[in-house]
Design an enzyme around this catalytic site. Structure first.
Site, PDB file in Angstrom:
ATOM      1  N   SER A 147       0.844  -1.181   0.000  1.00 41.29           N
ATOM      2  CA  SER A 147       0.000   0.000   0.000  1.00 41.29           C
ATOM      3  C   SER A 147       0.892   1.248   0.000  1.00 41.29           C
ATOM      4  O   SER A 147       1.789   1.332  -0.836  1.00 41.29           O
ATOM      5  CB  SER A 147      -0.949  -0.066   1.205  1.00 41.29           C
ATOM      6  OG  SER A 147      -2.045   0.797   1.039  1.00 41.29           O
ATOM      7  N   ARG A 217     -12.252   7.281   8.193  1.00 44.45           N
ATOM      8  CA  ARG A 217     -11.849   5.893   8.376  1.00 44.45           C
ATOM      9  C   ARG A 217     -12.938   4.910   7.958  1.00 44.45           C
ATOM     10  O   ARG A 217     -12.647   3.833   7.443  1.00 44.45           O
ATOM     11  CB  ARG A 217     -11.476   5.665   9.845  1.00 44.45           C
ATOM     12  CG  ARG A 217     -10.967   4.272  10.163  1.00 44.45           C
ATOM     13  CD  ARG A 217      -9.665   3.954   9.450  1.00 44.45           C
ATOM     14  NE  ARG A 217      -8.986   2.815  10.045  1.00 44.45           N
ATOM     15  CZ  ARG A 217      -7.771   2.395   9.684  1.00 44.45           C
ATOM     16  NH1 ARG A 217      -7.120   3.009   8.721  1.00 44.45           N
ATOM     17  NH2 ARG A 217      -7.211   1.364  10.263  1.00 44.45           N
ATOM     18  N   ASP A 315      -8.783  -6.580  -4.705  1.00 43.28           N
ATOM     19  CA  ASP A 315      -8.489  -5.220  -4.231  1.00 43.28           C
ATOM     20  C   ASP A 315      -9.260  -4.206  -5.085  1.00 43.28           C
ATOM     21  O   ASP A 315      -9.141  -4.198  -6.297  1.00 43.28           O
ATOM     22  CB  ASP A 315      -6.975  -4.985  -4.355  1.00 43.28           C
ATOM     23  CG  ASP A 315      -6.488  -3.745  -3.621  1.00 43.28           C
ATOM     24  OD1 ASP A 315      -7.284  -2.819  -3.393  1.00 43.28           O
ATOM     25  OD2 ASP A 315      -5.292  -3.705  -3.288  1.00 43.28           O
ATOM     26  N   HIS A 345      -8.003  -5.318  -0.529  1.00 44.53           N
ATOM     27  CA  HIS A 345      -6.677  -4.718  -0.318  1.00 44.53           C
ATOM     28  C   HIS A 345      -5.954  -5.264   0.919  1.00 44.53           C
ATOM     29  O   HIS A 345      -4.767  -5.565   0.871  1.00 44.53           O
ATOM     30  CB  HIS A 345      -6.871  -3.201  -0.194  1.00 44.53           C
ATOM     31  CG  HIS A 345      -5.626  -2.410  -0.088  1.00 44.53           C
ATOM     32  ND1 HIS A 345      -4.694  -2.352  -1.091  1.00 44.53           N
ATOM     33  CD2 HIS A 345      -5.142  -1.630   0.925  1.00 44.53           C
ATOM     34  CE1 HIS A 345      -3.695  -1.569  -0.720  1.00 44.53           C
ATOM     35  NE2 HIS A 345      -3.939  -1.119   0.494  1.00 44.53           N
ATOM     36  N   ASP A 346      -6.664  -5.363   2.043  1.00 47.10           N
ATOM     37  CA  ASP A 346      -6.040  -5.805   3.290  1.00 47.10           C
ATOM     38  C   ASP A 346      -5.563  -7.260   3.259  1.00 47.10           C
ATOM     39  O   ASP A 346      -5.023  -7.746   4.264  1.00 47.10           O
ATOM     40  CB  ASP A 346      -7.002  -5.634   4.470  1.00 47.10           C
ATOM     41  CG  ASP A 346      -6.922  -4.234   5.084  1.00 47.10           C
ATOM     42  OD1 ASP A 346      -6.057  -3.448   4.656  1.00 47.10           O
ATOM     43  OD2 ASP A 346      -7.717  -3.948   6.004  1.00 47.10           O
TER      44      ASP A 346
END
Lengths: 374, 374
Positions: A147, A217, A315, A345-346
């Site tokens: 990232s 967030r 992702d 993504h994570d």
């Protein structure tokens, strides 16, 4: 020659003054301090200073303590084997976990706040290079990051190819996409719209723009996670003892996924500074390996560092086609590895088995490439 | 027997009192008014009341004026051929374009505001069925809708199969996914966090929570658009005469995509009420064809209406696998059609040629299914 005396005990951090940093856009930040962790298992015959150095690069809200956020990857006998390597991970310039950023004291004693300049990924690498200089490190066996950390790994390989033996950028792209900039700039707006933001100069106030950062967030987290994984976990379940299907909509009657996002927002509020969130998010917007280098593909083509690329198939923030793009254009491309996962993504944080295998494959290649200095 | 006298002239709207609507959760909304447009070209020998009826269902911030938001699809000689069909499109319950919603007067004369109940997709269909009853319509040749309109098309086919000949839900799912609920509930939070929201009772104030709704729209729009399309258009371009790479981050120095999102937000602020945005977004969160029907797949299996499903390959809000899911489970499934496009969810609005072909294919099938009443 590595200055061993400057390394903190393994698993702990130290802060060093790396001198003034001049940003890409021409602002001088005086006396930048960087906080960094070092990891090296002592039960080995090779002293830490003689081992191959792995430079780890953390993501947006990560920090130097990689044994925390990548605990499955780093340690004795793990893929980043601390009995074989010296691993260094530094908190970025602009951060809030020990390195100089908006919440740090300006030379006048008050927080930098709005006086902290806009920085780029390259500025973070510039500061980190100055840290390596202070530490006496002139050879990096491998630079690895995902990232925002992957963006730094790419920039390291373009800015300082002479000291980098190999690079592994993960779940990243050659430049920010317009969709990313849209999502990221919106998050900055949410923080700016918080009345406690005060133009970025809230550090002397009892209140911080934590609510705005929490809103940012919520959205960011949904770009980090695949919808398949989120849906598997929560579906349309109500939060326990709450009823989101009631006669009147009430914000205290939530779906389970709302409660989950509340927790993500609350956790970040506890540990992260909104000013840093804005500066680092802006740096992600500015990410473009092609700027001032004749464009993205020309810049990648000139890369001299053997580079493996990795990513996650689901992702949505850094879609897989971006890693394919890197693979097609990097000047010294040594392989493409995919994490297959519903997580999005994570995946680089969550899919430990797959991530570990990719690191091991990459480090085997890096070893073949690295000749012992004579 | 259609009450022709209640139809407005083609291309215009009328408002009718459809009586009290009792919501799924048990609240009675008295004297609901629905605004609806009718489209029928007069230059034909078949009177409008004798033509097959197409019931069109608009998306979240759409309205009854389908000739505006689907101009390529509706008109004489177009896929929804107004010289052959009578097309009716009603603004939803909870909306702000003529139908009863939070901004409408409560019986006490003040706006409904926070007193407007939480509604579901089914409640919207209930109100619309009452409109058809008032109009004397007891046979729907085809119900067609995309996104939130697709959710209503599905519910129509499950709630009133006896009057629906065929259905075409587009770019929608059998229920909200947790990722959607996460994105949508966050948008509601942004509006609630606007100091002008006042718990939903801002209608007597000079200010409205338009800023909060603008923030919601920025994010919503990015879920409506594919990242390939957004990136093709804007990439990392700065907005003209602005420099987002300057020495200090400034919110008036934008990327082109930021300016684009500003425009999207501003346009919605001009034309839409934040209270309606909250109510309708909450209804999307509540969307679940399985609620009270033995679960999602059991409900779909009992569907008796011949249904074609369509979607967009790059949709991240209602991903293609959700349309495949509908296809596998609908009790009377007659086909699956895909729009191939980088645009994402909004493909049904943007890809006119493909959308038109799907409508034509669907209407040919619907015609085979529909027997003239004797």
């Amino acid at each position: 020659m590595v200055h061993i005396d400057l390394l903190p005990p393994s698993g702990t951090s130290a802060i060093l003054n790396v001198g003034d940093v001049v940003t890409e856009a021409g602002v001088t930040i005086p006396d930048v301090h960087l906080s960094f962790h070092a990891f090296y298992d002592d039960a080995t015959s090779t002293p830490a200073g003689d081992r191959p150095l792995i430079l780890l690069e953390h993501a947006l809200t990560g920090d130097g303590n990689a044994a925390d956020w990548w605990s499955e990857m780093i340690g004795a006998g793990k893929p980043l084997d601390t009995s074989r390597y010296l691993v260094i991970c530094s908190n970025v310039l602009g951060g809030c976990q020990g390195s100089t950023g908006p919440s740090s004291p300006h030379p006048d004693g008050r927080a930098w706040g709005s006086r902290f300049p806009g920085i780029s990924i390259r500025d973070m690498v510039t500061a980190e290079k100055q840290l390596l200089d202070v530490l006496g490190i002139d050879r990096v066996h491998a630079v690895i990051g995902a990232s925002m950390g992957g963006a730094r790994a790419l920039e390291w390989s373009l800015m300082f190819p002479e000291i980098i033996v190999s690079a592994l950028p993960i779940a990243v792209s050659a430049r920010a996409s317009a969709w990313q900039i849209g999502m990221q700039s919106s998050q900055i707006r949410f923080i700016e719209a918080d009345p406690h933001w005060q133009g970025g100069d809230y550090y002397d106030s009892p209140d911080s723009p934590a609510e705005g950062m929490g809103q940012a967030r919520r959205i960011a987290h949904l770009t980090y996670r695949g919808e398949l994984e989120v849906d598997e976990r929560f579906g349309t379940d109500p939060q326990q003892d709450e009823n989101p299907y009631g006669p009147y909509r009430r914000s205290d009657q939530r779906f389970a996924v709302e409660s989950y996002l509340d927790r993500q927002a609350d956790k970040l509020k506890q540990r992260f500074d909104a000013g840093s969130y804005v500066v680092l998010t802006d740096a992600l917007n500015r990410h473009d390996v092609g700027r001032g280098r004749g464009g993205m593909n020309a810049a990648l083509a000139r890369s001299q560092v053997p580079t493996m690329v990795a990513g996650v198939d689901t992702d949505i923030l850094y879609p897989w086609h971006q890693q394919e793009h890197l693979s097609r254009n990097l000047g010294d491309f040594i392989g493409l590895s995919q994490i297959t996962s519903p997580t999005g993504h994570d995946g680089f944080l969550i899919e430990g088995r797959q991530m570990g295998q990719i690191l091991q494959k990459f480090l085997r290649k890096a070893e073949q490439l690295d000749q012992p200095s004579l």
